[in-house]
Motif scaffolding. Structure first.
Motif, mmCIF file in Angstrom:
data_model
loop_
_atom_site.group_PDB
_atom_site.id
_atom_site.type_symbol
_atom_site.label_atom_id
_atom_site.label_comp_id
_atom_site.label_asym_id
_atom_site.label_seq_id
_atom_site.Cartn_x
_atom_site.Cartn_y
_atom_site.Cartn_z
ATOM 1 N N CYS A 58 14.438 -1.902 13.317
ATOM 2 C CA CYS A 58 14.303 -0.153 13.486
ATOM 3 C C CYS A 58 13.951 0.631 14.694
ATOM 4 C CB CYS A 58 13.304 -0.126 12.240
ATOM 5 S SG CYS A 58 11.590 0.379 12.481
ATOM 6 N N ASP A 59 14.849 1.585 14.818
ATOM 7 C CA ASP A 59 14.138 2.525 16.461
ATOM 8 C C ASP A 59 12.660 3.360 15.687
ATOM 9 O OD1 ASP A 59 16.945 2.739 16.440
ATOM 10 O OD2 ASP A 59 17.471 3.605 15.990
ATOM 11 N N ASN A 60 12.520 3.625 14.715
ATOM 12 C CA ASN A 60 10.931 4.152 14.326
ATOM 13 C C ASN A 60 10.203 3.607 13.379
ATOM 14 O OD1 ASN A 60 11.301 6.114 16.807
ATOM 15 N ND2 ASN A 60 12.889 7.014 15.720
ATOM 16 N N LEU A 61 9.353 2.727 13.625
ATOM 17 C CA LEU A 61 8.197 3.064 12.297
ATOM 18 C C LEU A 61 7.889 3.559 10.856
ATOM 19 C CD1 LEU A 61 5.624 0.509 13.655
ATOM 20 C CD2 LEU A 61 7.671 -0.453 12.742
ATOM 21 N N ALA A 62 8.180 4.569 11.547
ATOM 22 C CA ALA A 62 8.488 5.844 10.561
ATOM 23 C C ALA A 62 9.510 5.802 9.798
ATOM 24 C CB ALA A 62 8.098 7.592 11.307
ATOM 25 N N ASP A 63 10.579 5.308 9.783
ATOM 26 C CA ASP A 63 11.974 5.416 9.364
ATOM 27 C C ASP A 63 11.487 3.845 8.240
ATOM 28 O OD1 ASP A 63 12.989 6.316 10.957
ATOM 29 O OD2 ASP A 63 13.766 5.534 12.528
ATOM 30 N N ARG A 64 10.774 3.937 8.064
ATOM 31 C CA ARG A 64 10.125 3.144 6.836
ATOM 32 C C ARG A 64 9.653 3.883 5.468
ATOM 33 N NH1 ARG A 64 7.296 -2.462 9.359
ATOM 34 N NH2 ARG A 64 9.109 -3.577 9.981
ATOM 35 N N GLY A 65 8.768 5.094 5.900
ATOM 36 C CA GLY A 65 8.619 6.019 4.814
ATOM 37 C C GLY A 65 9.779 6.270 4.097
ATOM 38 N N ILE A 66 11.087 6.387 4.287
ATOM 39 C CA ILE A 66 12.478 6.802 3.610
ATOM 40 C C ILE A 66 12.471 5.536 2.316
ATOM 41 C CG2 ILE A 66 14.582 6.714 3.628
ATOM 42 C CD1 ILE A 66 14.649 7.550 6.711
ATOM 43 N N GLY A 67 12.160 4.684 2.448
ATOM 44 C CA GLY A 67 12.141 3.385 1.823
ATOM 45 C C GLY A 67 11.858 4.110 0.415
ATOM 46 N N TYR A 68 10.675 4.327 0.677
ATOM 47 C CA TYR A 68 9.453 4.185 -0.144
ATOM 48 C C TYR A 68 9.161 5.692 -0.848
ATOM 49 C CZ TYR A 68 8.441 -0.252 1.152
ATOM 50 O OH TYR A 68 8.138 -2.266 1.966
ATOM 51 N N GLY A 69 10.251 6.523 -0.471
ATOM 52 C CA GLY A 69 10.048 8.254 -0.921
ATOM 53 C C GLY A 69 9.022 9.085 0.128
ATOM 54 N N ILE A 70 8.453 8.722 0.901
ATOM 55 C CA ILE A 70 7.275 9.350 1.708
ATOM 56 C C ILE A 70 7.852 9.616 2.729
ATOM 57 C CG2 ILE A 70 5.431 8.330 2.987
ATOM 58 C CD1 ILE A 70 4.465 6.519 1.226
ATOM 59 N N GLU A 71 7.465 11.104 2.633
ATOM 60 C CA GLU A 71 7.794 12.210 4.009
ATOM 61 C C GLU A 71 6.839 11.828 5.351
ATOM 62 O OE1 GLU A 71 4.692 16.252 5.255
ATOM 63 O OE2 GLU A 71 5.996 15.587 3.353
ATOM 64 N N SER A 72 7.373 11.591 6.590
ATOM 65 C CA SER A 72 7.195 10.600 7.550
ATOM 66 C C SER A 72 6.883 11.670 9.121
ATOM 67 C CB SER A 72 7.682 8.966 8.463
ATOM 68 O OG SER A 72 8.945 9.663 7.779
ATOM 69 N N HIS A 73 6.639 11.050 9.393
ATOM 70 C CA HIS A 73 6.897 12.088 11.268
ATOM 71 C C HIS A 73 6.017 11.050 12.138
ATOM 72 C CE1 HIS A 73 5.767 15.960 8.912
ATOM 73 N NE2 HIS A 73 5.125 15.231 8.470
ATOM 74 N N ILE A 74 6.790 11.134 13.862
ATOM 75 C CA ILE A 74 6.497 10.935 14.582
ATOM 76 C C ILE A 74 5.719 11.947 15.335
ATOM 77 C CG2 ILE A 74 7.310 10.574 16.638
ATOM 78 C CD1 ILE A 74 10.443 9.437 14.984
ATOM 79 N N ILE A 75 4.846 11.771 16.274
ATOM 80 C CA ILE A 75 4.601 12.738 16.827
ATOM 81 C C ILE A 75 3.506 11.305 18.311
ATOM 82 C CG2 ILE A 75 1.332 13.128 17.567
ATOM 83 C CD1 ILE A 75 1.767 13.975 13.978
ATOM 84 N N ASP A 76 4.067 12.224 19.518
ATOM 85 C CA ASP A 76 3.325 11.877 21.021
ATOM 86 C C ASP A 76 1.817 11.603 20.644
ATOM 87 O OD1 ASP A 76 2.599 11.526 23.834
ATOM 88 O OD2 ASP A 76 3.608 13.561 24.572
ATOM 89 N N GLY A 77 1.460 9.899 20.846
ATOM 90 C CA GLY A 77 -0.147 9.576 20.719
ATOM 91 C C GLY A 77 -0.690 10.537 21.899
ATOM 92 N N ASN A 78 -0.093 10.680 22.679
ATOM 93 C CA ASN A 78 -0.901 11.027 24.246
ATOM 94 C C ASN A 78 -1.431 12.415 24.908
ATOM 95 O OD1 ASN A 78 -0.794 8.321 24.521
ATOM 96 N ND2 ASN A 78 -0.810 8.114 26.971
ATOM 97 N N ASN A 79 -0.549 13.430 23.207
ATOM 98 C CA ASN A 79 -0.812 14.237 23.166
ATOM 99 C C ASN A 79 -1.875 14.907 22.741
ATOM 100 O OD1 ASN A 79 -0.680 17.382 23.544
ATOM 101 N ND2 ASN A 79 1.297 17.390 24.310
ATOM 102 N N ALA B 227 1.079 -1.057 -0.370
ATOM 103 C CA ALA B 227 -0.039 0.164 -0.030
ATOM 104 C C ALA B 227 0.782 1.648 0.553
ATOM 105 C CB ALA B 227 -0.735 -0.082 1.666
ATOM 106 N N LEU B 228 2.621 1.127 1.147
ATOM 107 C CA LEU B 228 3.072 2.546 1.311
ATOM 108 C C LEU B 228 3.264 2.920 -0.290
ATOM 109 C CD1 LEU B 228 2.240 2.637 4.129
ATOM 110 C CD2 LEU B 228 4.614 3.426 3.949
ATOM 111 N N ASN B 229 3.471 1.614 -1.633
ATOM 112 C CA ASN B 229 4.570 1.608 -2.638
ATOM 113 C C ASN B 229 3.649 2.281 -3.592
ATOM 114 O OD1 ASN B 229 6.911 1.358 -3.661
ATOM 115 N ND2 ASN B 229 5.900 -0.240 -4.822
ATOM 116 N N VAL B 230 2.434 1.684 -3.519
ATOM 117 C CA VAL B 230 1.460 2.271 -4.651
ATOM 118 C C VAL B 230 1.104 3.573 -4.169
ATOM 119 C CG1 VAL B 230 -1.128 1.778 -4.997
ATOM 120 C CG2 VAL B 230 0.584 0.065 -4.869
ATOM 121 N N ALA B 231 0.581 4.105 -3.635
ATOM 122 C CA ALA B 231 0.460 5.148 -2.788
ATOM 123 C C ALA B 231 1.550 5.653 -3.133
ATOM 124 C CB ALA B 231 0.400 5.092 -1.078
ATOM 125 N N SER B 232 3.018 5.949 -2.550
ATOM 126 C CA SER B 232 4.258 6.781 -3.069
ATOM 127 C C SER B 232 4.365 6.589 -5.097
ATOM 128 C CB SER B 232 5.756 6.061 -2.694
ATOM 129 O OG SER B 232 6.511 6.753 -3.066
#
Length: 659
Positions: free
Chosen positions: A193-214, A161-166
Motif C-alpha cells: 500500500c502507498d501509506n501505512l496510515a491508510d490502514r486506519g481506514i479499515g479499522y475506522g481509525i483516524e490517521s495522519h502522516i507526519i514528516d518524522g525528521n521535522n 490491537a487496532l481493532n480492539v482500540a477502535s
C-alpha cells in the motif's frame, strides 16, 4: 534540507527541543565508539529518527505511559531517565532496570511511565490498549503512546490491537516509525500500500502522516492530536516518514541500502537541520551549540564513569529463583458451614461473581461473555450486576486480549481472560509465555491476569475443542497452573488465583461442568495454591491425578474395594505439592500417575521423574504412567473412548499392584 514553517513556540521551547534531540544523538555516537571497543555487546541505532521520539515524548504528560521500541532512546532521555541507570542497563549492572536479566531497551519503569518492548515486537501494541482501557475506566484523560516499526505492522498483533482500540474507542496513539527497512527488507517487500496510515481506514481509525525528521511538525501535530484525544477519547494512527541511517543493529551494516538513498536522507538529518534553523533564526548561536555539546558530553562521561565503577552482578541463586514470581501474601478465608449443592459450572460462576464483588478493580474479558453469558453460561447475569465496563465482550483476537490484561495490570487493574475453549489459547500463546510469564523476572512488573481455560475431552467435540493442554504452561517459569476436579476446590482456588498478582492459567474441565455436583459453602472462601488433596488413604499404592482423571480413579477404586490406595488430587500443577506426593510414595512403595493428556511430555512424566529422584529407595516397583494415545483427539465417541486412558487405567493399576 528541511523547510520549517513559522511557529508560535517560544525560544525556550525551541531550544529545549533541540537539546532533547542532541542528547540522544551524542549518546549514540558515544555508544558506537564503545561498541567498537567491545565495551557494550550490541546497539540498535536511532540516528536520524530522534525527532520522532523527542517530539512525541515532549507532547505527552509525564503521567502518561509511553511504550517505545529499541530506536527510541529519545523517549528515555526526554523523560529524564538518569544516564547512569541507562548505561548500567546496557552493561548488565545492578543499577539498571533488569538486574542484568535483559538487555538494551527491553525493560520498563513505573517511575517514568515507560514500558519497554520485547523482541516479539507486536505484543506491546495490545499492552498499550490495556493501559489506555485502565485509564478510561478510571476516568483519567490520558493518552497512551505506543511505537512500532513498519515491519511490525505486518504482525497479527498490530491488526488485533487496532481493532480492539477502535471497537472500544481507547485513547491510544499508535506511532509507526516507517524507516524504510526491516533489517534488510525494504518496504516494497513488506506491504503493498502507498501509506501505512491508510490502514486506519479499515479499522475506522483516524490517521495522519507526519514528516518524522521535522521536529516542529512532529511536536506541534502530535501535541494537537494528544490534546484532542484527551478531550475526545479515541485511537489515532500516525505514520512517521523517516529513515534508518545505520544498520538494523550495528553488526548488520547498511550495504544493502543504495548510496544515493543514504545521501538523500542524510540531507534531512533532524539534528543538523534544526540546529541550522535555530542559528539562522538567531534563537541560538554557534557558541551556544558548542556549550550544549560540551555540557551533554560531560554528563555522558560522568555517568559512564559511575556505571563502569559499579561492580559486576554477582549471581545469587535464591534471588534468581524467588524473583520469577511476585511475592504473594496468601490470606486464608475460611469456608463457612452454610452450603448448597452446586455443579462445577455453578461453583465457578459463583466464585467469579463473589470475586467481582470483592475486587471493584476486576475486569472480565472474553468472547460472548456479556449479555450471552459465555458459551457455558458461566457469566450469565454478570452484565446486569457489574456493567459492560467490567464484563467485556471481545472480538476474536485472543492475543490482543491477553495483552490488554497485561496492560491493565501495569495500570493497576486485575483481569480475567476467558478462552472460549482452551484449544484457542494457541492464538494467544506468545503473550502468555513471553510477556506475562517473564515480566516480573525481567523488570519487577507483575501480570495480575487469570486466564480461564475450559478444556478436556469426553464431550465428542473433536481435535479443536477437546484438548487438555496444561503441560504447555507448566513448562514455562513465571506461570501458575491450577486444575480443580471438584466444585468446592474450583470455587476456592479461583478466588485465590484472582487474589494472586501473578499470571494464573485456570483449567476447567468441560465434561465435569454439569456432571459433578458437591455441597459448596455459599460464602467467599480461599484455598491455597500448591496444596494437593488426599481423597482416599491406603497402604498399597499411591494414585496421583487431576481433573477428570481423579473421577476415573475414584470410579476404579469404587469398583475394586479390595485395593488400598492413597488417591492424590494435585489440584495445582504449578506450584506442585511434592511433599504430599513424596510422603505418600514413601509409605506405599508404589506409584501410578493418571492424566488425560497424551503421555509424552506431560505432567505425569515430570511427577514420575521427581518420584524416581527423591523416593527411589522406597519404591517396590517402577513408577507407572497412564495417559491418552499419542494422537490428536478424535471426534466420534468410540474413537474418543479408545483415545482416553479411562478404560485402561484399571488394568494398569492391577498390574502394578501385582508387580
Amino acid at each position: 534540507m528541511i523547510a520549517y514553517k513559522n511557529t508560535k513556540l517560544t525560544k525556550d521551547t525551541l531550544t529545549q527541543l533541540y537539546k532533547s534531540m542532541l542528547k540522544p544523538r551524542l549518546i549514540e555516537e558515544k555508544m558506537l565508539i564503545l561498541l567498537r571497543q567491545g565495551k557494550i555487546s550490541k546497539w540498535f541505532s536511532g540516528i536520524g529518527q530522534e525527532a520522532i521520539s523527542v517530539g512525541v515524548t515532549t507532547a505527552m504528560k509525564n503521567e502518561e505511559y509511553i511504550l517505545p521500541m529499541h530506536r527510541n532512546l529519545g523517549v528515555f532521555t526526554t523523560r529524564q531517565v538518569p544516564l547512569k541507570r541507562l548505561f548500567c542497563q546496557w552493561q548488565g549492572k545492578a543499577s539498571g532496570f533488569t538486574n542484568g536479566r535483559d538487555r538494551s531497551f527491553h525493560f520498563g519503569t513505573q517511575e517514568y511511565n515507560i514500558v519497554g518492548m520485547i523482541s516479539h515486537l507486536g505484543p506491546q501494541l495490545g499492552v498499550a490498549d490495556g493501559i489506555s482501557l485502565a485509564k478510561k475506566l478510571k476516568n483519567k484523560q490520558h493518552v497512551t503512546v505506543v511505537f512500532t516499526g513498519e515491519g511490525g505492522t505486518s504482525e497479527g498483533d498490530f491488526h488485533e490491537a487496532l481493532n480492539v482500540a477502535s471497537v472500544w474507542q481507547l485513547p491510544v496513539m499508535f506511532c509507526i516509525e516507517n524507516n524504510g527497512y526491516g533489517l534488510s527488507t525494504p518496504t516494497i517487500e513488506q506491504y503493498n500500500c502507498d501509506n501505512l496510515a491508510d490502514r486506519g481506514i479499515g479499522y475506522g481509525i483516524e490517521s495522519h502522516i507526519i514528516d518524522g525528521n521535522n521536529i516542529l511538525e512532529v511536536y506541534e501535530k502530535v501535541n494537537a492530536i494528544a490534546k484532542s484525544i484527551r478531550s475526545n477519547p479515541r485511537p489515532v494512527l500516525i505514520e512517521f516518514k523517516t529513515f534508518r541511517m545505520r544498520g538494523h543493529e550495528e553488526a548488520s551494516g547498511t550495504k544493502y541500502v543504495p548510496n544515493e538513498l543514504l545521501e538523500t536522507w542524510a540531507e534531512k538529518d533532524p539534528v543538523d537541520n534544526f540546529k541550522r534553523y535555530l542559528i539562522e533564526q538567531s534563537i541560538i548561536t554557534a557558541e551556544d551549540n558548542d556549550s550544549f555539546i560540551k555540557s551533554i558530553k560531560s554528563e555522558i562521561d560522568q555517568a559512564l564513569e559511575e556505571a563502569y565503577a559499579e561492580e559486576a552482578i554477582t549471581p545469587n541463586l535464591e534471588k534468581e529463583l524467588t524473583d520469577v514470581y511476585k511475592p504473594f501474601n496468601y490470606q486464608h478465608v475460611e469456608a463457612e458451614e452454610t452450603k448448597e449443592e452446586l455443579r462445577l459450572v455453578d461453583a465457578i460462576s459463583q466464585g467469579l461473581k463473589q470475586s467481582m464483588e470483592k475486587h471493584d478493580n476486576l475486569v472480565i474479558m472474553g468472547q460472548d461473555i456479556a449479555e450471552y453469558g459465555g458459551v457455558f453460561k458461566i457469566t450469565e447475569g454478570f452484565v446486569e450486576q457489574f456493567g459492560k465496563d467490567r464484563v467485556r465482550n471481545t472480538p476474536i483476537c485472543e492475543s490482543s486480549i491477553i495483552e490488554v490484561g497485561m496492560g491493565l495490570s501495569i495500570a493497576g487493574i486485575k483481569s480475567i481472560v476467558e478462552m472460549q475453549f482452551s484449544d484457542f489459547v494457541t492464538s494467544g500463546f506468545n503473550p502468555i509465555v513471553n510477556y506475562l510469564a517473564k515480566v516480573h523476572y525481567r523488570w519487577n512488573q507483575h501480570a495480575d491476569v487469570v486466564v480461564r481455560m475450559p478444556c478436556g475431552a469426553g464431550v465428542a467435540a473433536g481435535p479443536f475443542h477437546s484438548q487438555t493442554n496444561e503441560a504447555w504452561f507448566t513448562k514455562t517459569p513465571g506461570l501458575k497452573v491450577v486444575y480443580p476436579a471438584f466444585p468446592y476446590d474450583a470455587k476456592g482456588l479461583l478466588a485465590t488465583a484472582i487474589n494472586d498478582p501473578n499470571p494464573v492459567m485456570f483449567f476447567e474441565h468441560k465434561a465435569l461442568y454439569r456432571s459433578i455436583r458437591q455441597d459448596v459453602p455459599t460464602n467467599y472462601y480461599t484455598i491455597p495454591l500448591g496444596k494437593a488433596a488426599i481423597l482416599k488413604e491406603g497402604e498399597d499404592i499411591t494414585i496421583i491425578s487431576y481433573g477428570a482423571g481423579v473421577h476415573w480413579a475414584l470410579e476404579t477404586l469404587e469398583n475394586n474395594s479390595n485395593i488400598s490406595a492413597d488417591l492424590i488430587d494435585l489440584r495445582t500443577l504449578q506450584p506442585l505439592d511434592t511433599e504430599t506426593i513424596f510422603n505418600s510414595v514413601k509409605k506405599t512403595g508404589k506409584a501410578i500417575i493418571l492424566q488425560e493428556d497424551s503421555l509424552f511430555g506431560g505432567i505425569a512424566s515430570d511427577v514420575s521423574a521427581l518420584i524416581m529422584e527423591h523416593c527411589f529407595q522406597y519404591l517396590d516397583a517402577p513408577v507407572k504412567r497412564v495417559a491418552s494415545l499419542e494422537t490428536p483427539i478424535p471426534f466420534i465417541n468410540q474413537l474418543e473412548d479408545q483415545y482416553l486412558p479411562k478404560n485402561k487405567f484399571q488394568q494398569a493399576l492391577i498390574d502394578l499392584l501385582e508387580y
